[in-house]
Design a protein around this motif. Structure first.
Motif, PDB file in Angstrom:
ATOM      1  N   GLN A 173      44.709  30.520  27.708  1.00 38.11           N
ATOM      2  CA  GLN A 173      44.423  31.484  28.762  1.00 38.11           C
ATOM      3  C   GLN A 173      43.122  31.154  29.492  1.00 38.11           C
ATOM      4  OE1 GLN A 173      46.384  34.401  29.625  1.00 38.11           O
ATOM      5  NE2 GLN A 173      47.854  33.183  28.463  1.00 38.11           N
ATOM      6  N   ALA A 174      43.066  31.559  30.750  1.00 38.40           N
ATOM      7  CA  ALA A 174      41.844  31.464  31.546  1.00 38.40           C
ATOM      8  C   ALA A 174      41.694  32.771  32.317  1.00 38.40           C
ATOM      9  CB  ALA A 174      41.898  30.286  32.505  1.00 38.40           C
ATOM     10  N   VAL A 175      40.493  33.010  32.819  1.00 38.03           N
ATOM     11  CA  VAL A 175      40.213  34.203  33.613  1.00 38.03           C
ATOM     12  C   VAL A 175      39.728  33.762  34.981  1.00 38.03           C
ATOM     13  CG1 VAL A 175      38.788  36.272  33.863  1.00 38.03           C
ATOM     14  CG2 VAL A 175      39.677  35.628  31.609  1.00 38.03           C
ATOM     15  N   ILE A 176      40.351  34.314  36.024  1.00 36.18           N
ATOM     16  CA  ILE A 176      39.925  34.052  37.398  1.00 36.18           C
ATOM     17  C   ILE A 176      39.269  35.319  37.938  1.00 36.18           C
ATOM     18  CG2 ILE A 176      40.658  33.485  39.735  1.00 36.18           C
ATOM     19  CD1 ILE A 176      42.883  31.899  38.641  1.00 36.18           C
ATOM     20  N   THR A 177      38.076  35.170  38.477  1.00 34.86           N
ATOM     21  CA  THR A 177      37.357  36.292  39.084  1.00 34.86           C
ATOM     22  C   THR A 177      37.189  36.016  40.563  1.00 34.86           C
ATOM     23  OG1 THR A 177      36.154  36.668  37.020  1.00 34.86           O
ATOM     24  CG2 THR A 177      35.281  37.714  39.005  1.00 34.86           C
ATOM     25  N   VAL A 178      37.717  36.907  41.392  1.00 36.39           N
ATOM     26  CA  VAL A 178      37.611  36.782  42.839  1.00 36.39           C
ATOM     27  C   VAL A 178      37.009  38.076  43.369  1.00 36.39           C
ATOM     28  CG1 VAL A 178      38.820  36.354  45.005  1.00 36.39           C
ATOM     29  CG2 VAL A 178      39.628  35.290  42.891  1.00 36.39           C
ATOM     30  N   ASP A 179      35.763  38.009  43.841  1.00 34.61           N
ATOM     31  CA  ASP A 179      35.094  39.165  44.425  1.00 34.61           C
ATOM     32  C   ASP A 179      35.126  40.376  43.484  1.00 34.61           C
ATOM     33  OD1 ASP A 179      33.607  40.394  46.375  1.00 34.61           O
ATOM     34  OD2 ASP A 179      35.343  41.086  47.508  1.00 34.61           O
ATOM     35  N   GLY A 180      34.864  40.109  42.206  1.00 34.85           N
ATOM     36  CA  GLY A 180      34.802  41.181  41.226  1.00 34.85           C
ATOM     37  C   GLY A 180      36.112  41.528  40.565  1.00 34.85           C
ATOM     38  N   GLU A 181      37.229  41.072  41.121  1.00 34.73           N
ATOM     39  CA  GLU A 181      38.539  41.337  40.536  1.00 34.73           C
ATOM     40  C   GLU A 181      38.861  40.226  39.535  1.00 34.73           C
ATOM     41  OE1 GLU A 181      40.360  43.968  41.097  1.00 34.73           O
ATOM     42  OE2 GLU A 181      39.077  44.814  42.659  1.00 34.73           O
ATOM     43  N   LYS A 182      39.283  40.617  38.309  1.00 34.46           N
ATOM     44  CA  LYS A 182      39.563  39.639  37.262  1.00 34.46           C
ATOM     45  C   LYS A 182      41.033  39.672  36.872  1.00 34.46           C
ATOM     46  CE  LYS A 182      34.945  39.685  35.158  1.00 34.46           C
ATOM     47  NZ  LYS A 182      34.185  39.828  33.901  1.00 34.46           N
ATOM     48  N   GLN A 183      41.519  38.484  36.479  1.00 32.88           N
ATOM     49  CA  GLN A 183      42.895  38.409  36.015  1.00 32.88           C
ATOM     50  C   GLN A 183      43.048  37.229  35.058  1.00 32.88           C
ATOM     51  OE1 GLN A 183      45.624  40.488  36.606  1.00 32.88           O
ATOM     52  NE2 GLN A 183      46.294  39.254  34.869  1.00 32.88           N
ATOM     53  N   LYS A 184      43.748  37.477  33.947  1.00 32.68           N
ATOM     54  CA  LYS A 184      44.068  36.395  33.021  1.00 32.68           C
ATOM     55  C   LYS A 184      45.298  35.647  33.523  1.00 32.68           C
ATOM     56  CE  LYS A 184      42.281  37.876  28.515  1.00 32.68           C
ATOM     57  NZ  LYS A 184      42.647  38.173  27.107  1.00 32.68           N
ATOM     58  N   ILE A 185      45.255  34.330  33.384  1.00 33.46           N
ATOM     59  CA  ILE A 185      46.400  33.504  33.755  1.00 33.46           C
ATOM     60  C   ILE A 185      46.590  32.418  32.708  1.00 33.46           C
ATOM     61  CG2 ILE A 185      46.048  33.888  36.228  1.00 33.46           C
ATOM     62  CD1 ILE A 185      44.973  31.016  36.380  1.00 33.46           C
ATOM     63  N   GLY A 186      47.777  31.853  32.648  1.00 31.16           N
ATOM     64  CA  GLY A 186      48.017  30.706  31.788  1.00 31.16           C
ATOM     65  C   GLY A 186      47.371  29.465  32.363  1.00 31.16           C
ATOM     66  N   ALA A 187      46.785  28.641  31.505  1.00 32.50           N
ATOM     67  CA  ALA A 187      46.121  27.415  31.952  1.00 32.50           C
ATOM     68  C   ALA A 187      46.474  26.292  30.986  1.00 32.50           C
ATOM     69  CB  ALA A 187      44.603  27.610  32.009  1.00 32.50           C
ATOM     70  N   GLY A 188      47.032  25.205  31.512  1.00 36.49           N
ATOM     71  CA  GLY A 188      47.386  24.098  30.631  1.00 36.49           C
ATOM     72  C   GLY A 188      48.287  23.087  31.294  1.00 36.49           C
ATOM     73  N   LEU A 189      49.060  22.402  30.468  1.00 39.19           N
ATOM     74  CA  LEU A 189      49.896  21.297  30.921  1.00 39.19           C
ATOM     75  C   LEU A 189      51.284  21.774  31.333  1.00 39.19           C
ATOM     76  CD1 LEU A 189      49.222  18.371  28.409  1.00 39.19           C
ATOM     77  CD2 LEU A 189      49.080  18.219  30.896  1.00 39.19           C
ATOM     78  N   PHE A 190      51.722  21.284  32.492  1.00 39.37           N
ATOM     79  CA  PHE A 190      53.087  21.495  32.939  1.00 39.37           C
ATOM     80  C   PHE A 190      53.932  20.278  32.557  1.00 39.37           C
ATOM     81  CE2 PHE A 190      50.359  23.880  35.775  1.00 39.37           C
ATOM     82  CZ  PHE A 190      50.982  25.120  35.811  1.00 39.37           C
TER      83      PHE A 190
END
Length: 499
Positions: free
Chosen positions: A74-91
């Motif tokens: 998992q990774a977390v992306i923060t854009v202008d204070g908004e956060k969201q977990k997303i999958g991060a890895g190999l396709f």
């Protein structure tokens, strides 16, 4: 909430929905489309100009289908204070004809569906175009997981206690995303009225070891040059006179041996694939020059050749969405099994009049698609763009840049003498979330947009004020010219070059 924050929230919602499915293999990330082309060739004036399906889709290198996000954390992306977990890895991708590829994404905020189609391409036709960190991204895939699969040694280098395949893949992906977002070419305009320049996303790994690996890779990365193709030709199409040997088309490959075969339409018309001395060629290698030995009896026609090989696609090659089933996030290659790769080249010939050789290339710097015509005949090709008129004379080259919006599917028909007809199609996706405005814009999957058809869906009669081409009254680029009137401002370049 400001307008920018609202748009950011919507975009993160799209990512959240997609990445929730990523973990179960339903949705992943994909890329900008390399221009695909379908072409029809004429049997010749003697047969009344009837069309035959003699020319296959122009292709180059590996073509694959995205299976899903296979090894990830998992990774977390923060854009202008908004956060969201997303999958991060190999396709993982399955190569047409056999083989498997492992890739990382290049745009954290751009999801697409599983089973998207991808084609091997060049950095300049992807979101890596103009990215000052593109060479560092290649360094990462060369020096991290899975290329470097001693996870104990990799963890020690990064100062982490322990890395699993999942956390190693996540840390590598986060490092790539950071370089992709922060090195992207500057967007046109800001993030919105009164909001200043677009804000870049902050991307972090949730696992501490993955986070340390990402930081280590970003610090250690050094720029590397773009790798060469697995298999391609230097020119996708040539033209000439019947009885001549148009060419050469030069093989560019990392494979030891490449098989070469004429297309079925070439065989039926008596076209042979030969070397400079006229000897038939069945195998080639990097640097081999191939020619089309044309028959004298056919007044006009088209034919093709196909090269094929089994090789490992070079790490660092970019993959972008192909055709109508492509779209979303460009991918960079991190690993390859022995895979089937192929390339095609075509030839057009005629007894008299202009003879075209046409190619298309996505032009990220120019925000459009370059359509280039080389005229090998003895009559001029008329080009009309709005009120501008240019003629591509014998032995000269003309290029039209058709404007295409970011993430916009396109279809660009090209017509010429002797029944010559081609349609170039794809999806233009040249920027990452930061480059296209960050929080100021939301990029939707390209598969939900209607294609920007240039020239419309109906055949053009040829009536109008364009000069005759000398090939039976057919007008070159009639459809393209009419489409450009609707598209808007277009760049026209006619390069006066002989030979």
């Amino acid at each position: 909430m400001t307008c920018a924050r609202a748009r950011a929230a919507r975009r993160l919602t799209v990512v959240a929905a997609a990445t929730g499915l990523c973990a179960t293999g339903m949705v992943s990330s994909a890329g900008s489309a390399a221009a695909a082309v379908t072409a029809r060739s004429a049997a010749g004036a003697a047969s009344g100009g009837a069309f035959t399906e003699g020319i296959p889709e122009q292709r180059s290198g590996a073509v694959a289908t995205l299976n899903g996000l296979e090894i990830h954390d998992q990774a977390v992306i923060t854009v202008d204070g908004e956060k969201q977990k997303i999958g991060a890895g190999l396709f993982e991708m399955s190569v047409d004809g056999g083989g498997t590829l492992q890739t990382y994404g290049l745009d954290a905020l751009n999801p697409i569906q599983k089973q998207s189609r991808y084609a091997e391409g060049k950095w300049k036709s992807s979101s890596l175009s103009g990215n000052r960190n593109a060479g560092k991204i290649r360094w990462i895939v060369e020096h991290s997981y899975p290329r470097r699969n001693d996870l104990q040694a990799l963890a020690k280098s990064a100062g982490a206690k322990r890395l699993t395949p999942q956390t190693a893949a996540a840390g590598t992906q986060v490092a790539i995303w950071r370089f992709a977002e922060h090195g992207a070419r500057k967007a046109v305009g800001g993030g919105g009225r009164g909001e200043g320049p677009p804000k870049r996303p902050v991307i972090t790994a949730t696992d501490p070891a993955a986070q340390k690996l990402a930081a280590y890779l970003v610090k250690k990365a050094r720029s590397m040059a773009e790798p060469g193709p697995s298999l391609t030709f230097d020119k996708p199409e040539v033209a000439g006179r019947n009885g001549e040997r148009p060419g050469p088309v030069t093989v560019r490959t990392n494979a030891g041996t490449v098989s070469v075969a004429p297309g079925p339409h070439a065989v039926s018309q008596g076209v042979r694939i030969v070397d400079r001395d006229g000897k038939r060629v069945r195998t080639a290698r990097n640097g081999t020059k191939l020619y089309f030995d044309l028959p004298e009896r056919a007044k006009s026609g088209s034919a093709s050749l196909t090269a094929q090989a089994a090789t490992k696609v070079p790490v660092g090659r970019v993959f972008t969405g192909a055709g109508e089933r492509g779209g979303g996030q460009a991918q960079i290659l991190a690993g390859s099994s022995q895979s089937t790769v192929s390339a095609t080249a075509a030839v057009n010939w005629a007894e008299r009049g202009p003879v075209p050789a046409t190619s298309a290339a996505e032009n990220c710097a120019g925000s459009g698609v370059d359509i280039t015509v080389v005229n090998s005949g003895d009559g001029a090709f008329p080009l009309r763009v709005g009120k501008q008129r240019e003629a591509v004379a014998e032995g000269e080259r003309g290029t039209v840049t058709v404007p295409v919006a970011e993430d916009q599917p396109y279809r660009i028909p090209v017509r010429g003498p002797h029944g010559y007809e081609k349609t170039f199609s794809g999806v233009l996706d040249c920027t990452t979330s930061a480059a296209d405005g960050g929080v100021g814009q939301q990029k939707a999957p390209a598969t939900v947009e209607r294609p920007a058809t240039v020239g419309g869906g109906d055949a053009v009669s040829g009536d109008g004020d364009l000069a005759d081409t000398g090939g039976g009254g057919t007008r070159l680029f009639t459809a393209l010219a009419l489409g450009l009137l609707a598209v808007g401002v277009t760049t026209l370049r006619v390069l006066r070059r002989r030979g």
